[in-house]
Design a protein around this motif. Sequence first.
Motif, mmCIF file in Angstrom:
data_model
loop_
_atom_site.group_PDB
_atom_site.id
_atom_site.type_symbol
_atom_site.label_atom_id
_atom_site.label_comp_id
_atom_site.label_asym_id
_atom_site.label_seq_id
_atom_site.Cartn_x
_atom_site.Cartn_y
_atom_site.Cartn_z
ATOM 1 N N ASP A 1 96.774 52.671 58.471
ATOM 2 C CA ASP A 1 95.207 52.751 58.349
ATOM 3 C C ASP A 1 95.076 54.508 58.361
ATOM 4 O O ASP A 1 95.649 54.985 59.444
ATOM 5 C CB ASP A 1 94.452 52.174 59.559
ATOM 6 N N TYR A 2 94.862 54.837 57.255
ATOM 7 C CA TYR A 2 94.781 56.350 57.142
ATOM 8 C C TYR A 2 94.006 57.275 58.133
ATOM 9 O O TYR A 2 94.271 58.220 58.642
ATOM 10 C CB TYR A 2 94.212 56.959 55.602
ATOM 11 N N LYS A 3 92.796 56.494 58.364
ATOM 12 C CA LYS A 3 91.720 57.154 59.198
ATOM 13 C C LYS A 3 92.382 57.130 60.895
ATOM 14 O O LYS A 3 92.505 58.182 61.472
ATOM 15 C CB LYS A 3 90.597 56.397 59.424
ATOM 16 N N GLU A 4 93.102 56.192 61.174
ATOM 17 C CA GLU A 4 93.656 55.954 62.312
ATOM 18 C C GLU A 4 94.905 57.115 62.427
ATOM 19 O O GLU A 4 95.262 57.977 63.530
ATOM 20 C CB GLU A 4 94.240 54.640 62.917
ATOM 21 N N GLU B 1 93.694 60.661 63.007
ATOM 22 C CA GLU B 1 93.259 60.752 64.310
ATOM 23 C C GLU B 1 94.436 61.121 65.151
ATOM 24 O O GLU B 1 94.254 61.932 65.935
ATOM 25 C CB GLU B 1 92.274 59.524 64.717
ATOM 26 N N LYS B 2 95.274 60.158 64.967
ATOM 27 C CA LYS B 2 96.552 60.435 65.962
ATOM 28 C C LYS B 2 97.164 61.695 65.873
ATOM 29 O O LYS B 2 97.807 62.290 66.600
ATOM 30 C CB LYS B 2 97.367 59.176 65.852
#
Length: 165
Positions: A156-159, A162-163
């Motif tokens: 997932d690109y958003k996760e 964020e990481k």
Amino acid sequence: MSSDKKKVSTFYLILFFLLFIILFFYFIINKFQEERTLTLEPISINLLTSVHPNLPWSFKPAKSKIIVRPGEVTTVEYIVENLGNMETTGIATFAYFPNQFGNYISKINCFCYDAQTLKSKQKDKFTLVILVDPEVTKDSKTKGIKEATIQFTFFDYKEYKEKKS
């Protein structure tokens, strides 16, 4: 020595010389062909895919195994589908096995460098274009490789973003 004997001996000398040259070039060409054949020996590549559980996608190669020849450009297709009920964005990472094999792969075009967005239930094809460097057959760590694996994993690109922050 008579003139006829000189002509005959000259003829045999020329014939011997031509035969020598023909044999010399025959062995040189065979040696070159032998080396060229080794360079072009095909490598079987297994294509593995996975998707992180938080990304509702299906992601599979069109063919699970391909045969590539070092020095030739190869195009690989992957089928991807968003199984979820909303638009999602993913990004792929990749790995090579054995690891040293990756040093000889050039990704000419790869979906893995950019975030990919799919609408709900959207199905698409992603393309990977690679070139396996012929030097793979000369490196002592890779010259015996007859089979390798390329694995792609979509996150997932958003996760993922964020990481990395």
